[in-house]
Design a protein around this motif. Structure first.
Motif, PDB file in Angstrom:
ATOM      1  N   VAL A  14       0.873  -1.182   0.000  1.00  0.00           N
ATOM      2  CA  VAL A  14       0.000   0.000   0.000  1.00  0.00           C
ATOM      3  C   VAL A  14       0.906   1.227   0.000  1.00  0.00           C
ATOM      4  O   VAL A  14       1.698   1.425   0.916  1.00  0.00           O
ATOM      5  CB  VAL A  14      -0.938   0.008   1.231  1.00  0.00           C
ATOM      6  N   GLY A  17       4.760   5.462  -3.347  1.00  0.00           N
ATOM      7  CA  GLY A  17       5.809   6.493  -3.299  1.00  0.00           C
ATOM      8  C   GLY A  17       7.142   5.848  -3.637  1.00  0.00           C
ATOM      9  O   GLY A  17       7.186   4.712  -4.147  1.00  0.00           O
ATOM     10  N   MET A  18       8.227   6.536  -3.326  1.00  0.00           N
ATOM     11  CA  MET A  18       9.544   6.017  -3.715  1.00  0.00           C
ATOM     12  C   MET A  18       9.846   4.678  -3.043  1.00  0.00           C
ATOM     13  O   MET A  18      10.380   3.762  -3.682  1.00  0.00           O
ATOM     14  CB  MET A  18      10.625   7.050  -3.370  1.00  0.00           C
ATOM     15  N   VAL A  37      -0.986  -0.738  -4.390  1.00  0.00           N
ATOM     16  CA  VAL A  37      -2.187   0.086  -4.206  1.00  0.00           C
ATOM     17  C   VAL A  37      -1.754   1.527  -3.956  1.00  0.00           C
ATOM     18  O   VAL A  37      -1.030   1.803  -2.998  1.00  0.00           O
ATOM     19  CB  VAL A  37      -3.005  -0.429  -2.988  1.00  0.00           C
ATOM     20  N   ARG A  39      -3.172   5.640  -3.813  1.00  0.00           N
ATOM     21  CA  ARG A  39      -4.413   6.444  -3.828  1.00  0.00           C
ATOM     22  C   ARG A  39      -4.364   7.545  -4.883  1.00  0.00           C
ATOM     23  O   ARG A  39      -5.384   8.035  -5.331  1.00  0.00           O
ATOM     24  CB  ARG A  39      -4.693   6.980  -2.438  1.00  0.00           C
ATOM     25  N   SER A  56      18.853  12.846  -1.283  1.00  0.00           N
ATOM     26  CA  SER A  56      20.127  12.180  -1.549  1.00  0.00           C
ATOM     27  C   SER A  56      19.868  10.679  -1.523  1.00  0.00           C
ATOM     28  O   SER A  56      19.051  10.208  -0.736  1.00  0.00           O
ATOM     29  CB  SER A  56      21.132  12.548  -0.457  1.00  0.00           C
ATOM     30  N   GLN A 116      10.610   8.452  -8.478  1.00  0.00           N
ATOM     31  CA  GLN A 116       9.335   7.719  -8.435  1.00  0.00           C
ATOM     32  C   GLN A 116       8.887   7.366  -9.854  1.00  0.00           C
ATOM     33  O   GLN A 116       8.424   6.252 -10.121  1.00  0.00           O
ATOM     34  CB  GLN A 116       8.282   8.585  -7.731  1.00  0.00           C
ATOM     35  N   ASP A 166       2.720   3.653   3.028  1.00  0.00           N
ATOM     36  CA  ASP A 166       1.836   4.775   2.691  1.00  0.00           C
ATOM     37  C   ASP A 166       2.130   6.031   3.501  1.00  0.00           C
ATOM     38  O   ASP A 166       1.240   6.822   3.796  1.00  0.00           O
ATOM     39  CB  ASP A 166       0.349   4.348   2.793  1.00  0.00           C
ATOM     40  N   THR A 171      -2.461   4.889   6.598  1.00  0.00           N
ATOM     41  CA  THR A 171      -3.780   4.313   6.896  1.00  0.00           C
ATOM     42  C   THR A 171      -3.624   2.869   7.342  1.00  0.00           C
ATOM     43  O   THR A 171      -4.321   2.400   8.241  1.00  0.00           O
ATOM     44  CB  THR A 171      -4.671   4.336   5.625  1.00  0.00           C
ATOM     45  N   PHE A 270       8.128  22.892   5.101  1.00  0.00           N
ATOM     46  CA  PHE A 270       7.554  21.692   5.720  1.00  0.00           C
ATOM     47  C   PHE A 270       7.855  21.691   7.211  1.00  0.00           C
ATOM     48  O   PHE A 270       8.956  22.057   7.605  1.00  0.00           O
ATOM     49  CB  PHE A 270       8.187  20.422   5.114  1.00  0.00           C
ATOM     50  N   PRO A 297      15.157  15.796   8.832  1.00  0.00           N
ATOM     51  CA  PRO A 297      15.788  15.685   7.501  1.00  0.00           C
ATOM     52  C   PRO A 297      17.202  16.253   7.401  1.00  0.00           C
ATOM     53  O   PRO A 297      17.810  16.186   6.340  1.00  0.00           O
ATOM     54  CB  PRO A 297      14.828  16.461   6.590  1.00  0.00           C
ATOM     55  N   GLN A 301      18.544  11.475   5.463  1.00  0.00           N
ATOM     56  CA  GLN A 301      18.564  10.016   5.593  1.00  0.00           C
ATOM     57  C   GLN A 301      17.184   9.352   5.586  1.00  0.00           C
ATOM     58  O   GLN A 301      17.095   8.133   5.570  1.00  0.00           O
ATOM     59  CB  GLN A 301      19.310   9.626   6.877  1.00  0.00           C
ATOM     60  N   ASN A 304      16.585   7.233   2.568  1.00  0.00           N
ATOM     61  CA  ASN A 304      17.592   6.167   2.554  1.00  0.00           C
ATOM     62  C   ASN A 304      17.235   5.035   3.504  1.00  0.00           C
ATOM     63  O   ASN A 304      17.252   3.867   3.112  1.00  0.00           O
ATOM     64  CB  ASN A 304      18.971   6.741   2.905  1.00  0.00           C
TER      65      ASN A 304
HETATM   66  C1  LIG Z   1      12.398  18.892   3.884  1.00  0.00           C
HETATM   67  C2  LIG Z   1      12.718  17.447   3.693  1.00  0.00           C
HETATM   68  C3  LIG Z   1      13.913  17.062   3.070  1.00  0.00           C
HETATM   69  C4  LIG Z   1      14.242  15.707   2.934  1.00  0.00           C
HETATM   70  N1  LIG Z   1      15.432  15.351   2.344  1.00  0.00           N
HETATM   71  C5  LIG Z   1      15.798  14.048   2.283  1.00  0.00           C
HETATM   72  C6  LIG Z   1      17.067  13.618   1.716  1.00  0.00           C
HETATM   73  O1  LIG Z   1      17.866  14.423   1.228  1.00  0.00           O
HETATM   74  N2  LIG Z   1      17.360  12.292   1.726  1.00  0.00           N
HETATM   75  C7  LIG Z   1      16.521  11.363   2.246  1.00  0.00           C
HETATM   76  O2  LIG Z   1      16.887  10.173   2.281  1.00  0.00           O
HETATM   77  N3  LIG Z   1      15.307  11.724   2.753  1.00  0.00           N
HETATM   78  C8  LIG Z   1      14.922  13.022   2.798  1.00  0.00           C
HETATM   79  N4  LIG Z   1      13.698  13.381   3.315  1.00  0.00           N
HETATM   80  C9  LIG Z   1      12.768  12.327   3.742  1.00  0.00           C
HETATM   81  C10 LIG Z   1      12.028  11.702   2.553  1.00  0.00           C
HETATM   82  O3  LIG Z   1      11.413  12.713   1.771  1.00  0.00           O
HETATM   83  C11 LIG Z   1      10.977  10.717   3.061  1.00  0.00           C
HETATM   84  O4  LIG Z   1      11.567   9.854   4.002  1.00  0.00           O
HETATM   85  C12 LIG Z   1      10.423   9.884   1.889  1.00  0.00           C
HETATM   86  O5  LIG Z   1       9.713  10.709   0.989  1.00  0.00           O
HETATM   87  C13 LIG Z   1       9.484   8.788   2.392  1.00  0.00           C
HETATM   88  O6  LIG Z   1       9.050   8.022   1.301  1.00  0.00           O
HETATM   89  P1  LIG Z   1       7.832   6.991   1.447  1.00  0.00           P
HETATM   90  O7  LIG Z   1       7.691   6.352   0.107  1.00  0.00           O
HETATM   91  O8  LIG Z   1       8.031   6.141   2.665  1.00  0.00           O
HETATM   92  O9  LIG Z   1       6.575   7.900   1.797  1.00  0.00           O
HETATM   93  P2  LIG Z   1       5.836   9.015   0.862  1.00  0.00           P
HETATM   94  O10 LIG Z   1       6.822   9.721   0.004  1.00  0.00           O
HETATM   95  O11 LIG Z   1       5.009   9.828   1.794  1.00  0.00           O
HETATM   96  O12 LIG Z   1       4.904   8.128  -0.080  1.00  0.00           O
HETATM   97  C14 LIG Z   1       3.706   7.543   0.382  1.00  0.00           C
HETATM   98  C15 LIG Z   1       2.881   7.120  -0.812  1.00  0.00           C
HETATM   99  O13 LIG Z   1       1.714   6.462  -0.336  1.00  0.00           O
HETATM  100  C16 LIG Z   1       0.550   7.018  -0.948  1.00  0.00           C
HETATM  101  N5  LIG Z   1      -0.536   6.889   0.034  1.00  0.00           N
HETATM  102  C17 LIG Z   1      -0.711   7.587   1.178  1.00  0.00           C
HETATM  103  N6  LIG Z   1      -1.784   7.155   1.837  1.00  0.00           N
HETATM  104  C18 LIG Z   1      -2.332   6.167   1.083  1.00  0.00           C
HETATM  105  C19 LIG Z   1      -3.433   5.320   1.237  1.00  0.00           C
HETATM  106  N7  LIG Z   1      -4.240   5.406   2.305  1.00  0.00           N
HETATM  107  N8  LIG Z   1      -3.693   4.394   0.284  1.00  0.00           N
HETATM  108  C20 LIG Z   1      -2.885   4.287  -0.806  1.00  0.00           C
HETATM  109  N9  LIG Z   1      -1.806   5.063  -1.009  1.00  0.00           N
HETATM  110  C21 LIG Z   1      -1.524   5.983  -0.070  1.00  0.00           C
HETATM  111  C22 LIG Z   1       0.908   8.464  -1.257  1.00  0.00           C
HETATM  112  O14 LIG Z   1       0.099   8.983  -2.303  1.00  0.00           O
HETATM  113  C23 LIG Z   1       2.382   8.299  -1.666  1.00  0.00           C
HETATM  114  O15 LIG Z   1       2.515   7.968  -3.036  1.00  0.00           O
HETATM  115  C24 LIG Z   1      13.352  14.723   3.439  1.00  0.00           C
HETATM  116  C25 LIG Z   1      12.138  15.097   4.040  1.00  0.00           C
HETATM  117  C26 LIG Z   1      11.824  16.452   4.174  1.00  0.00           C
HETATM  118  C27 LIG Z   1      10.527  16.851   4.867  1.00  0.00           C
END
Ligand SMILES: Cc1cc2nc3c(=O)[nH]c(=O)nc-3n(C[C@H](O)[C@H](O)[C@H](O)COP(=O)(O)OP(=O)(O)OC[C@H]3O[C@@H](n4cnc5c(N)ncnc54)[C@H](O)[C@@H]3O)c2cc1C
Length: 394
Positions: A14, A17-18, A37, A39, A56, A116, A166, A171, A270, A297, A301, A304
């Motif tokens: 679910v 994202g990345m 899945v 959204r 990074s 992504q 997610d 959720t 943010f 942030p 990391q 990562n």
């Molecule tokens: C200012 C800032 C700078 C940053 N810089 C860095 C960096 O340089 N290096 C680094 O490693 N990290 C960095 N980060 C952290 C990084 O951005 C996050 O850790 C990363 O985006 C998390 O990815 P994720 O796929 O876990 O979550 P998300 O990117 O939040 O993806 C979640 C996905 O799930 C989907 N989703 C949400 N809810 C539902 C649902 N109920 N049902 C279905 N789909 C759903 C969303 O649409 C989205 O596509 C930074 C963060 C911030 C705030």
């Protein structure tokens, strides 16, 4: 791994994202049946101006992404070989070089959407993955052999393992009844994409000020992503400035080495928080990425460690017989919680050492001085930050 006969998929993820898309690509590249899945809509390609959100990717994350056969567009990736950390008043300084740490580079900076998009492009070519977009989970129940996921579009999926990727407001985590501990740093990170007179080099730098760090992350060509941490009030005041006034504010605070700014391309801010799920696993369920943990942030990391969660889980699934096996999930949680807890503690201490009261800041200066004078410690820190084992003999 043996294929499931009676379930729709071996693994349902679910969140596309990345982190979720990277796990889906790695598993389906290995022939495992995956349902993804999401959204939202599938990501669209980027061209022209650089997107605001960049991250990074360290050595382990890059290797994991590439192990799924995903290719990243070189022209939108910026490798970096040096990290410069200093106090704004020059009282503490440490320069980390990839070469001194036994690496060619520390990794790359890449736009979140470019990464992504590349992962979703890869998914299109993998026959064992099915993407369910514009839908989200409504409920989930488990039996000893399967998990059932009810979606808000009326569809029901059965699987041997469900993975929550997610994001911070997961959720799936909520449906599984997993609570979080959280901490508010009372800070905002303002991200400003700029164009500069000087081309950026292969260096990322971060200067600590008493109100929060300021950082420069290089982008290809004459571009950079600036991150300015400060209180909510100061950030909102800066956000109200027009481009000319914001450029002057940057030039009077950022070091001269940034050069003259020629354009503000985009900006947003943010809130800065940390969060940690009390458990990463449940019955035939696992949490990865921001769904499991959110870190400050400042050390770049968060993504990562999310990709390292996905890497660890993928290896266990590929080499196991049942992706929802209880013992295997415990092994995943043990390995990842320890590593993520260490990263949370490290970024937390960085924040308090450099943004806290004066005695703490003096301790921060001292730690930079010591690090600069201890090449072995520098090398270990950098290898750890790159997801490599610093104790492994080369
Ligand atoms: C200012 C800032 C700078 C940053 N810089 C860095 C960096 O340089 N290096 C680094 O490693 N990290 C960095 N980060 C952290 C990084 O951005 C996050 O850790 C990363 O985006 C998390 O990815 P994720 O796929 O876990 O979550 P998300 O990117 O939040 O993806 C979640 C996905 O799930 C989907 N989703 C949400 N809810 C539902 C649902 N109920 N049902 C279905 N789909 C759903 C969303 O649409 C989205 O596509 C930074 C963060 C911030 C705030």
């Amino acid at each position: 791994m043996q294929r499931a006969k009676q379930q729709d998929h071996d693994v349902v993820i679910v969140g596309g994202g990345m982190v979720g898309a990277a796990l889906a690509a790695r598993l389906s590249h290995a022939g495992i049946s995956v349902g993804l899945v999401e959204r939202g809509s599938p990501p669209t390609p980027l061209s022209g101006d650089y997107d605001l959100r960049i991250s990074s990717l360290n050595a382990r994350s890059l290797a994991f992404v590439k192990a799924s056969g995903t290719t990243l567009p070189e022209e939108r990736c910026c490798p970096f070989r040096h990290i410069d950390v200093a106090n704004q008043d020059g009282s503490g300084h440490s320069l980390f070089s990839a070469q001194d740490s036994g690496m060619d580079d520390f990794g790359i900076f890449i736009e979140n959407r470019t990464l992504q998009y590349a992962l979703w492009q890869r998914l299109e070519h993998l026959p064992s993955v099915t993407c369910y977009t514009h839908c989200a989970p409504l409920s989930t129940i488990s039996s000893s052999t399967a998990r059932i996921l009810e979606l808000d579009n009326g569809k029901t999926l059965s699987t041997r393992l469900i993975v929550g990727a997610d994001g911070a407001r997961s959720t799936l985590r909520e449906l599984a009844g997993i609570s979080v501990s959280s901490y508010d740093y009372h800070q905002r990170a303002m991200i400003i994409n700029v164009e500069t007179e000087l081309p950026q080099q292969d260096i990322s730098w971060q200067y600590f000020t008493p109100t929060g760090p300021i950082a420069m992350l290089p982008l290809p060509g004459q571009r950079a992503s600036l991150v300015w941490y400060d209180s909510h009030e100061a950030t909102h005041a800066r956000e109200a400035l027009d481009d000319e006034a914001l450029m002057s504010a940057i030039e009077s605070t950022y070091p001269k080495r940034l050069g003259k700014l020629t354009r503000i391309v985009a900006r947003a801010s943010f809130p800065v928080k940390r969060q940690h799920a009390k458990r990463y696993i449940g019955k035939r369920l696992a949490l990865i990425g921001d769904a499991a943990h959110v870190v400050h942030p400042l050390a770049g990391q968060g993504l990562n460690i999310g990709l390292h969660d996905a890497d660890t889980l993928a290896e266990l699934i590929i080499n196991g017989s049942d992706p929802g096996d209880k013992v295997m999930l415990h092994r995943f949680e043990c390995q990842r919680r320890l590593a993520n807890q260490a990263m949370i503690a490290a970024t937390d201490s960085f924040h308090h050492l450099f943004t806290g009261a004066k005695p703490l800041r003096q301790l921060g200066d001292l730690s930079l001085h010591l690090t600069e004078r201890l090449p072995f410690a520098k090398r270990m820190m950098m290898q750890q930050a790159n997801g490599l084992n610093p104790f492994k003999m080369r």
